[in-house]
Design a protein around this motif. Structure first.
Motif, PDB file in Angstrom:
ATOM      1  N   PHE A   5       0.859  -1.186   0.000  1.00 35.03           N
ATOM      2  CA  PHE A   5       0.000   0.000   0.000  1.00 35.03           C
ATOM      3  C   PHE A   5       0.893   1.232   0.000  1.00 35.03           C
ATOM      4  O   PHE A   5       1.689   1.429   0.926  1.00 35.03           O
ATOM      5  N   ILE A   6       0.776   2.065  -1.038  1.00 32.72           N
ATOM      6  CA  ILE A   6       1.642   3.237  -1.180  1.00 32.72           C
ATOM      7  C   ILE A   6       0.843   4.500  -0.866  1.00 32.72           C
ATOM      8  O   ILE A   6      -0.077   4.858  -1.605  1.00 32.72           O
ATOM      9  N   VAL A   7       1.194   5.171   0.222  1.00 32.38           N
ATOM     10  CA  VAL A   7       0.592   6.460   0.563  1.00 32.38           C
ATOM     11  C   VAL A   7       1.363   7.538  -0.200  1.00 32.38           C
ATOM     12  O   VAL A   7       2.585   7.625  -0.092  1.00 32.38           O
ATOM     13  N   GLY A   8       0.626   8.349  -0.957  1.00 33.94           N
ATOM     14  CA  GLY A   8       1.293   9.293  -1.852  1.00 33.94           C
ATOM     15  C   GLY A   8       1.584   8.628  -3.182  1.00 33.94           C
ATOM     16  O   GLY A   8       2.616   8.874  -3.813  1.00 33.94           O
ATOM     17  N   GLY A   9       0.654   7.772  -3.613  1.00 36.31           N
ATOM     18  CA  GLY A   9       0.889   6.936  -4.781  1.00 36.31           C
ATOM     19  C   GLY A   9       1.042   7.662  -6.099  1.00 36.31           C
ATOM     20  O   GLY A   9       1.527   7.080  -7.066  1.00 36.31           O
ATOM     21  N   SER A  10       0.647   8.929  -6.160  1.00 36.49           N
ATOM     22  CA  SER A  10       0.768   9.677  -7.417  1.00 36.49           C
ATOM     23  C   SER A  10       2.089  10.428  -7.527  1.00 36.49           C
ATOM     24  O   SER A  10       2.361  11.058  -8.545  1.00 36.49           O
ATOM     25  N   GLY A  11       2.927  10.357  -6.498  1.00 36.21           N
ATOM     26  CA  GLY A  11       4.224  11.043  -6.522  1.00 36.21           C
ATOM     27  C   GLY A  11       5.210  10.368  -7.462  1.00 36.21           C
ATOM     28  O   GLY A  11       5.008   9.228  -7.907  1.00 36.21           O
ATOM     29  N   LYS A  12       6.296  11.057  -7.747  1.00 35.69           N
ATOM     30  CA  LYS A  12       7.251  10.563  -8.738  1.00 35.69           C
ATOM     31  C   LYS A  12       7.961   9.295  -8.285  1.00 35.69           C
ATOM     32  O   LYS A  12       8.081   8.324  -9.043  1.00 35.69           O
ATOM     33  N   VAL A  13       8.452   9.275  -7.045  1.00 35.22           N
ATOM     34  CA  VAL A  13       9.099   8.062  -6.541  1.00 35.22           C
ATOM     35  C   VAL A  13       8.086   6.923  -6.492  1.00 35.22           C
ATOM     36  O   VAL A  13       8.371   5.781  -6.874  1.00 35.22           O
ATOM     37  N   ALA A  14       6.880   7.229  -6.020  1.00 34.87           N
ATOM     38  CA  ALA A  14       5.842   6.210  -5.884  1.00 34.87           C
ATOM     39  C   ALA A  14       5.460   5.609  -7.232  1.00 34.87           C
ATOM     40  O   ALA A  14       5.168   4.409  -7.326  1.00 34.87           O
ATOM     41  N   ARG A  15       5.442   6.408  -8.271  1.00 34.26           N
ATOM     42  CA  ARG A  15       5.109   5.890  -9.601  1.00 34.26           C
ATOM     43  C   ARG A  15       6.187   4.917 -10.087  1.00 34.26           C
ATOM     44  O   ARG A  15       5.880   3.860 -10.651  1.00 34.26           O
ATOM     45  N   HIS A  16       7.441   5.280  -9.882  1.00 34.90           N
ATOM     46  CA  HIS A  16       8.523   4.349 -10.225  1.00 34.90           C
ATOM     47  C   HIS A  16       8.371   3.057  -9.426  1.00 34.90           C
ATOM     48  O   HIS A  16       8.542   1.956  -9.967  1.00 34.90           O
ATOM     49  N   LEU A  17       8.055   3.192  -8.146  1.00 34.24           N
ATOM     50  CA  LEU A  17       7.931   2.019  -7.288  1.00 34.24           C
ATOM     51  C   LEU A  17       6.786   1.122  -7.751  1.00 34.24           C
ATOM     52  O   LEU A  17       6.931  -0.106  -7.806  1.00 34.24           O
ATOM     53  N   ALA A  18       5.647   1.711  -8.091  1.00 35.64           N
ATOM     54  CA  ALA A  18       4.504   0.922  -8.550  1.00 35.64           C
ATOM     55  C   ALA A  18       4.862   0.114  -9.791  1.00 35.64           C
ATOM     56  O   ALA A  18       4.531  -1.076  -9.898  1.00 35.64           O
ATOM     57  N   ARG A  19       5.530   0.759 -10.728  1.00 30.60           N
ATOM     58  CA  ARG A  19       5.927   0.058 -11.960  1.00 30.60           C
ATOM     59  C   ARG A  19       6.891  -1.083 -11.649  1.00 30.60           C
ATOM     60  O   ARG A  19       6.739  -2.203 -12.166  1.00 30.60           O
ATOM     61  N   GLN A  20       7.867  -0.820 -10.787  1.00 29.76           N
ATOM     62  CA  GLN A  20       8.861  -1.843 -10.459  1.00 29.76           C
ATOM     63  C   GLN A  20       8.240  -2.991  -9.670  1.00 29.76           C
ATOM     64  O   GLN A  20       8.583  -4.165  -9.886  1.00 29.76           O
ATOM     65  N   LEU A  21       7.322  -2.682  -8.767  1.00 23.45           N
ATOM     66  CA  LEU A  21       6.636  -3.730  -8.014  1.00 23.45           C
ATOM     67  C   LEU A  21       5.852  -4.634  -8.955  1.00 23.45           C
ATOM     68  O   LEU A  21       5.896  -5.870  -8.845  1.00 23.45           O
ATOM     69  N   SER A  22       5.132  -4.020  -9.874  1.00 20.89           N
ATOM     70  CA  SER A  22       4.331  -4.785 -10.829  1.00 20.89           C
ATOM     71  C   SER A  22       5.208  -5.691 -11.673  1.00 20.89           C
ATOM     72  O   SER A  22       4.872  -6.867 -11.916  1.00 20.89           O
ATOM     73  N   THR A  23       6.349  -5.176 -12.115  1.00 16.56           N
ATOM     74  CA  THR A  23       7.270  -5.947 -12.944  1.00 16.56           C
ATOM     75  C   THR A  23       7.770  -7.185 -12.209  1.00 16.56           C
ATOM     76  O   THR A  23       7.993  -8.236 -12.812  1.00 16.56           O
ATOM     77  N   ARG A  24       7.925  -7.065 -10.873  1.00 13.89           N
ATOM     78  CA  ARG A  24       8.446  -8.179 -10.071  1.00 13.89           C
ATOM     79  C   ARG A  24       7.335  -9.079  -9.521  1.00 13.89           C
ATOM     80  O   ARG A  24       7.601  -9.998  -8.752  1.00 13.89           O
ATOM     81  N   GLY A  25       6.085  -8.812  -9.919  1.00 16.69           N
ATOM     82  CA  GLY A  25       5.002  -9.694  -9.529  1.00 16.69           C
ATOM     83  C   GLY A  25       4.283  -9.327  -8.250  1.00 16.69           C
ATOM     84  O   GLY A  25       3.403 -10.064  -7.792  1.00 16.69           O
ATOM     85  N   HIS A  26       4.645  -8.196  -7.652  1.00 15.97           N
ATOM     86  CA  HIS A  26       3.961  -7.722  -6.450  1.00 15.97           C
ATOM     87  C   HIS A  26       2.718  -6.919  -6.845  1.00 15.97           C
ATOM     88  O   HIS A  26       2.553  -6.529  -8.004  1.00 15.97           O
ATOM     89  N   THR A  27       1.861  -6.663  -5.862  1.00 14.99           N
ATOM     90  CA  THR A  27       0.701  -5.802  -6.074  1.00 14.99           C
ATOM     91  C   THR A  27       0.965  -4.448  -5.437  1.00 14.99           C
ATOM     92  O   THR A  27       1.254  -4.370  -4.237  1.00 14.99           O
ATOM     93  N   ALA A  28       0.881  -3.396  -6.225  1.00 15.25           N
ATOM     94  CA  ALA A  28       1.025  -2.031  -5.719  1.00 15.25           C
ATOM     95  C   ALA A  28      -0.359  -1.405  -5.651  1.00 15.25           C
ATOM     96  O   ALA A  28      -1.044  -1.290  -6.663  1.00 15.25           O
ATOM     97  N   ARG A  29      -0.769  -1.002  -4.465  1.00 14.87           N
ATOM     98  CA  ARG A  29      -2.055  -0.327  -4.279  1.00 14.87           C
ATOM     99  C   ARG A  29      -1.734   1.132  -3.954  1.00 14.87           C
ATOM    100  O   ARG A  29      -1.247   1.450  -2.872  1.00 14.87           O
TER     101      ARG A  29
END
Length: 219
Positions: A5-29
């Motif tokens: 669960f990413i608080v501040g999910g629309s931020g620049k670091v958070a967007r990179h993190l969401a993409r990287q999590l998805s690539t590795r098979g995790h769920t980014a909320r």
């Protein structure tokens, strides 16, 4: 695989993190407050979660977090709205998220903070001084909890492409670091739960991110 669960999910670091999590098979909320951001977050592989940190109470945020394994707090006023907004998001918002995580039964909490030397040797505004003070209080608040916390203090955030190489440790010289590499470091921390109850300073460097985090796991 982790549900993050990413608080501040629309931020620049958070967007990179969401993409990287998805690539590795995790769920980014990814928590966001602007409906127009939902499609952008979906395109990164994230699950958009609509909610306003300034409007939610503990129970409401806990309900949104429920089912997550890890909370990453990457929200920040970014200098917008002056001291009042910084206090509300970087300070009160962090305390709210910590309380919500505990209510939701989530033990692991990762905070993206600020490098303490960020303004040293410079003439800085009262707004920046307040920002650094609020960030330190947020660090203290989290560190005094019984959660399985990690505080990551990146140097000056850069929009240059990540290199995959960083320098990290308990105390290192100040410098810059690409946001993409900050996200990569968060991802490795998420995947290495033995990195726990530690404050990590981070800048660009010459060592692969995974190797750096492994060292911290066994320090």
């Amino acid at each position: 695989m982790s549900n993050v669960f990413i608080v501040g999910g629309s931020g620049k670091v958070a967007r990179h993190l969401a993409r990287q999590l998805s690539t590795r098979g995790h769920t980014a909320r990814s928590l966001h407050r602007d409906a127009r951001q939902a499609d952008e977050l979906k395109a990164l592989g994230a699950v958009p979660v609509s909610g306003d940190l300034l409007q939610l109470d503990i129970a409401g945020l806990a309900q949104l977090m429920t089912g997550s394994d890890v909370v990453v707090f990457s929200a920040g006023a970014g200098g917008k709205g002056g001291a009042q907004m910084t206090n509300a998001i970087d300070g009160d918002g962090l305390e709210l998220a910590v309380a919500a995580a505990r209510t939701a039964g989530i033990r692991r909490f990762i905070l993206v903070s600020a490098f303490p030397e960020a303004g040293r040797g410079k003439v800085v505004s009262d707004t920046f001084e307040n920002y650094m003070a609020v960030k330190k209080r947020a660090d203290v608040h989290l560190a005094e909890t019984d959660l399985d916390w990690v505080i990551l203090r990146p140097g000056t955030l850069l929009d240059t492409p990540g290199t995959g190489n960083v320098r990290a440790g308990l105390a290192i010289p100040y410098g810059g670091v690409p946001r993409e590499d900050v996200a990569a470091t968060l991802l490795e921390i998420i995947e290495n739960p033995e990195v726990n109850r530690i404050i990590i300073e981070l800048t660009e460097g010459d060592t692969p991110v995974a190797q750096v985090v492994q060292r911290l796991a066994h320090s």
